[in-house]
Design an enzyme around this catalytic site. Structure first.
Site, PDB file in Angstrom:
ATOM      1  N   SER A 173     -14.853 -23.766  -6.308  1.00  0.00           N
ATOM      2  CA  SER A 173     -15.846 -23.981  -5.242  1.00  0.00           C
ATOM      3  C   SER A 173     -17.230 -23.655  -5.779  1.00  0.00           C
ATOM      4  O   SER A 173     -17.485 -22.531  -6.207  1.00  0.00           O
ATOM      5  CB  SER A 173     -15.521 -23.109  -4.033  1.00  0.00           C
ATOM      6  OG  SER A 173     -14.276 -23.471  -3.480  1.00  0.00           O
ATOM      7  N   GLU A 198     -21.716 -20.300  -6.429  1.00  0.00           N
ATOM      8  CA  GLU A 198     -20.758 -19.249  -6.718  1.00  0.00           C
ATOM      9  C   GLU A 198     -20.608 -18.989  -8.211  1.00  0.00           C
ATOM     10  O   GLU A 198     -20.479 -17.840  -8.624  1.00  0.00           O
ATOM     11  CB  GLU A 198     -19.386 -19.614  -6.104  1.00  0.00           C
ATOM     12  CG  GLU A 198     -18.357 -18.512  -6.240  1.00  0.00           C
ATOM     13  CD  GLU A 198     -17.120 -18.785  -5.401  1.00  0.00           C
ATOM     14  OE1 GLU A 198     -16.030 -18.360  -5.815  1.00  0.00           O
ATOM     15  OE2 GLU A 198     -17.224 -19.414  -4.333  1.00  0.00           O
ATOM     16  N   ARG A 210     -17.519 -12.560  -1.973  1.00  0.00           N
ATOM     17  CA  ARG A 210     -17.769 -13.154  -3.297  1.00  0.00           C
ATOM     18  C   ARG A 210     -18.864 -12.421  -4.070  1.00  0.00           C
ATOM     19  O   ARG A 210     -19.641 -13.017  -4.807  1.00  0.00           O
ATOM     20  CB  ARG A 210     -18.140 -14.636  -3.182  1.00  0.00           C
ATOM     21  CG  ARG A 210     -17.077 -15.500  -2.550  1.00  0.00           C
ATOM     22  CD  ARG A 210     -15.766 -15.502  -3.359  1.00  0.00           C
ATOM     23  NE  ARG A 210     -14.797 -16.364  -2.701  1.00  0.00           N
ATOM     24  CZ  ARG A 210     -13.935 -15.950  -1.759  1.00  0.00           C
ATOM     25  NH1 ARG A 210     -13.914 -14.682  -1.400  1.00  0.00           N
ATOM     26  NH2 ARG A 210     -13.101 -16.781  -1.203  1.00  0.00           N
TER      27      ARG A 210
END
Length: 336
Positions: free
Chosen positions: A237, A328, A160
């Protein structure tokens, strides 16, 4: 002034001082250069699916990237090079490749946002990351004023993350993806998806079947956008799965990452006392009723409400396990 709540999947965020639409890469570059020349801050906006914007809004120029175009080139080795403009809706790109009988992207179905964002955080789902398929990107370098092609190996792609994340020094204009060229999916690495498909982990399946299975799983978790469903009013998320030297509990689920381990953030959150639907201030925001990793706007929330809930979850996990969770989404004008 345009309210950024209208342009983000969280439906949160205050006004933009200036909003311009950029229908092609040339306009993106022109508008960024214009703002840089005037000393204005710039926010590049695609689908607004990975942004948490402050209630105060954004004081500079918001450039909405709407460049479109997909070019498909079959190469002598049978693989396919896909060149996609940054403003293309990502799931439309996935759907188009599957409809053309091209496997590779099917596990990344249902992810909201624009294509230009995919390499920035190395988008991934169901065992596949964009790094597995990315060949290169075209970037506008704000420091030099030049457009250059950068190979995937130079982007520092990790879990990520990339060298592009957390910086505004470069703007993604288009991406190039190398697909295998056949109709089979990528090897199914995610156990839940393998069970849904009725195949063994590591096997492949027709890419169209995998896309439908992924969409079914995402819908069940409230991770496919639906205006009528507040569980989908989220940024996906909210916390990444932490990668640590060792799990603090021997019974904790984990996955090896080199000589370290990755822990499931959802498991940590639930075992720290936060159940699906856990409310934030006044019930205006809450954890999704189906997926504790998603922080959702229940219809009348504010960004500060969401941040309060995120801090409670982060601090609860830290107190219970001594593990730090990190957000995130990109936080604009606000912080945890």
């Amino acid at each position: 002034m345009q309210t950024l709540a209208d342009l983000t999947t969280l439906r949160l965020g205050g006004p933009a001082a200036r909003l311009v639409d950029a229908p092609d890469a040339e306009t993106v570059v022109e508008e960024v250069r214009k703002a840089d020349g005037a000393g204005e801050p710039v926010l590049l906006l695609g689908g607004g699916s990975n942004l948490v914007v402050a209630d105060e809004g954004f004081p500079g120029s918001v450039v909405r990237v709407a460049s479109a175009g997909i070019v498909t080139d079959r190469r002598p080795d049978g693989s396919v090079l896909l060149t996609v403009e940054a403003g293309e809706n990502w799931d439309d790109v996935v759907a188009a490749t599957v409809a053309d009988g091209l496997g590779g992207l099917e596990c990344l179905s249902g992810i909201p946002g624009r294509t230009g964002a995919t390499p920035v955080q190395n988008v991934g789902a169901y065992g596949v990351e964009i790094a597995a398929l990315l060949e290169s990107v075209d970037l506008y370098d704000r420091a030099t004023g030049q457009i250059r092609t950068v190979q995937a190996a130079e982007l520092g792609l990790g879990y990520r993350t990339s060298v592009l994340k957390g910086t505004d020094t470069a703007v993604v204009l288009r991406v190039r993806l190398a697909l295998p060229g056949g109709g089979a999916s990528m090897p199914i690495a995610y156990a839940e998806l393998a069970r849904t498909l009725g195949v063994d982990p590591g096997a492949t399946a027709p890419c169209a079947d995998v896309r439908e299975a992924v969409l079914e799983l995402r819908r069940g978790k409230g991770m496919v956008l639906d205006h009528a469903d507040h569980d989908t009013w989220s940024a996906g998320s909210f916390f990444t799965n932490p990668v640590v030297d060792a799990a603090p509990d021997p019974d904790m689920p984990r996955w090896p990452v080199g000589d370290r381990v990755k822990l499931p953030a959802a498991w940590l959150i639930q075992h720290s006392g936060f159940a699906p639907g856990h409310p934030g201030p006044g019930g205006r925001v809450a954890l999704s009723s189906r997926h504790v990793l998603a922080l959702t706007n229940r219809g009348d929330g504010r960004t500060e409400d969401l941040l309060v809930l995120a801090r409670r979850v982060r601090d609860g996990v830290s107190a219970r396990f001594g593990i730090a969770l990190h957000p995130e989404p990109v936080l604009v004008g606000c912080s945890l």
